[in-house]
Design an enzyme around this catalytic site. Sequence first.
Site, PDB file in Angstrom:
ATOM      1  N   ASP A 146       0.825  -1.209   0.000  1.00 37.81           N
ATOM      2  CA  ASP A 146       0.000   0.000   0.000  1.00 37.81           C
ATOM      3  C   ASP A 146       0.860   1.261   0.000  1.00 37.81           C
ATOM      4  OD1 ASP A 146      -2.627   1.388   0.488  1.00 37.81           O
ATOM      5  OD2 ASP A 146      -1.610   1.953   2.340  1.00 37.81           O
ATOM      6  N   GLU A 203       1.276  -0.573  -5.164  1.00 38.43           N
ATOM      7  CA  GLU A 203       0.324   0.504  -5.442  1.00 38.43           C
ATOM      8  C   GLU A 203       1.154   1.789  -5.475  1.00 38.43           C
ATOM      9  OE1 GLU A 203      -3.377   3.075  -3.648  1.00 38.43           O
ATOM     10  OE2 GLU A 203      -1.751   2.318  -2.414  1.00 38.43           O
TER      11      GLU A 203
END
Length: 749
Positions: A426, A479
């Site tokens: 993330d 990401e």
Amino acid sequence: MSKLVFQSVAVNTDPMTQPTPTPALSAPDLTEIQTGRLADPFSLLGPSHRGHAGHLVVHLPDAQRVTAVIDGTAYPLAAQAPGVFAGMIPPGSAYILRVGNGSPENGAQEWEQEDPYRFGPVLGELDEYLIGEGTHQRLWHVLGARVIRHEGVEGTCFALWAPSAQAVAVVGDFNQWDARRAPMRPRGTTGVWELFIPGVAEGASYKYRIIGPDGRELPLKADPIGFGSEHPPQTASVVRSITGYGWRDAAWLEGRAEAQDRRAPMSVYEVHLGSWRKRGDRPLSYVEAATELVDYAVDMGFTHIELMPISEHPFAGSWGYQPVGLYAPTVRHGPPHEFRDLVDAAHARGLGIILDWVPGHFPSDAHGLAQFDGTALYEHADPREGFHPDWNTCIYNFGRREVVNYLTSNALYWLEEYHIDGLRVDAVASMLYRDYSRKAGEWVPNIHGGRENLEAIALLQRVNTLTYGAVPGSMMIAEESTSFPGVSRPVDAGGLGFGFKWNMGWMNDTLRYMEHAPIHRRHHHHLMTFGIDYAFSENFILPISHDEVVHGKGAMIAKMPGDAWEKFANLRAYYGYMWGHPGKKLLFMGCEFAQAHEWNHDAELDWAALSRPENAGIQRLVRDLNTLYRGTPALHARDCEAEGFAWLDGGATDISVFAWARFGGPGDDPVVVIANMTPVERPGWRCAFPQAGHWDEVLNTDAAIYGGGNRGNMGGVVTEAVAHHGHAQSAQITLPPLSTVMFRYRGAE
């Protein structure tokens, strides 16, 4: 502490065998023992007080009498102060404590228990060395709360890293949350504290009482490497045994490397387990999801399920992106072995499991990592480096070797202990840049004066190198929302070492295009074509994730312009365009059946929408797209290679039409994809084809089974020897309004 089976014993009265009389304890020692602030408890407690073998000292605050029992013989201990008892026993003896309180008149009680302070250390010298060096790849094997058998006795070894602490104690439901009862042993210069407590078993709740370097008692801390937690809003860690699971996925693991190769099809179903489906007011358990979620994902043709973070987190509204228990699967759905049941069930059906992993930041909750030992231990002390303004969270100190070890070991933990197939990391962009979301003067340049976070880059390279090397067939996904170079390039070639990267630019551009009314789309044609300019610079995944359907962004169907029919037609055309475009696929739950409202983490998906034909049609389209994508090498084998794509007509700006060809390897039939992004049917539109012959119409988003008008090409077309756009052959086709059609080469006529 453990209570053992009571047995009768004889008191040692033989003057020839009685030990030397007990020397008195010093006043400072008594004070230190009674307050529980022991920097070195094994020097005061146990059978070698101040180094004198056989001088036994125990601290049991509720006891009124204590006897050491050795091979059936009792050695009474004398009270030195309330709760403190001492006596002489034969050196080197394995003893049991017989403890009593009360009197016959008021209900006397007696029991037997082990003394934690008679047991030697658990951590070995090599473990200590590797921890100190920051290179212990599997920290969970030595830290945390591990249920073990030590020196012939069952119990739990508690161990944690708190180098600046003056004293550390384990408190829990097994010792009345009393820090005086279980002060821990420091282990050399590593900063590790350790204590084996006999009898503590699976399910016990615990925390750590830490005295900071200034002598201040800190809020009770959860275990940074705890394997389980209490149900929120309770915050204690829970002892969980994570050994002994009977995995049945050997066949999946053996073939995983091929299934997750960049030339394999990958269509990911992103899921928030707490709101996918509910049972009344509660979410599905891991065991229920092992049947219901797995069955659904298989039926829909997805290759992977990606779970939003399941690491324990105190605030449900963070969706798991503010974890406190990085090593604990959230108890909201069940204990660790039941999470394994979900993974095992997915593997049995040919599904991979990806976890969202959050190594970039952590919340400042008092029971968590922030100021863990009274200092900025896991985070940077300077808020310009250690505080994230977007999320009000702490940022890990990526320059500290022990912190890097903690994070890299955690990545390996999920892959090895839970057979996770990949981690989606993330907020990578927030890690890569020191000035991320910061104004001038609010960030600290790197040693070269630049904005890149060199320490974070080194961490990502290290974790990718470690996981790919240690776990064959696993994958790491970034990401990453910027144009940082080489995200999915190998580390030895100068890259970050990820296997795949989310294509955030493609997602933003194409959704912006689709939100325009069709009459205006010709002015924004480049938003749909620009992605090809960089489509092969990384190994990309095309993501329609949870971030696109929250915080006022609207559901996918709500983004589409026009009346109700046009909205659904637009969405069908967009999904056809997406599945025909180079790049692996990711779709967030609910988007596959055009849920009308934004995602709400407190409520389950609107499954009732499937009673409407237009929503059921979208769901059927996604299922068929997945089936076609997986079964057609031209649509997936060269997702990441320029040789797998060629424009046939990328310049039909005035009519908002896009046409391209996809190619697989030698012998694979090519596919032609054509998208018409206006509500105008275009019969007789001429399109170039890369080969002469018959082309089957294998997908048409305007088909009646999807909710369309059933306009198309009667199952296929045959090319003519009419040169067009650089190709020797072409065909006139019907383009239904707001639709994507795909043709697969059958062969020469």
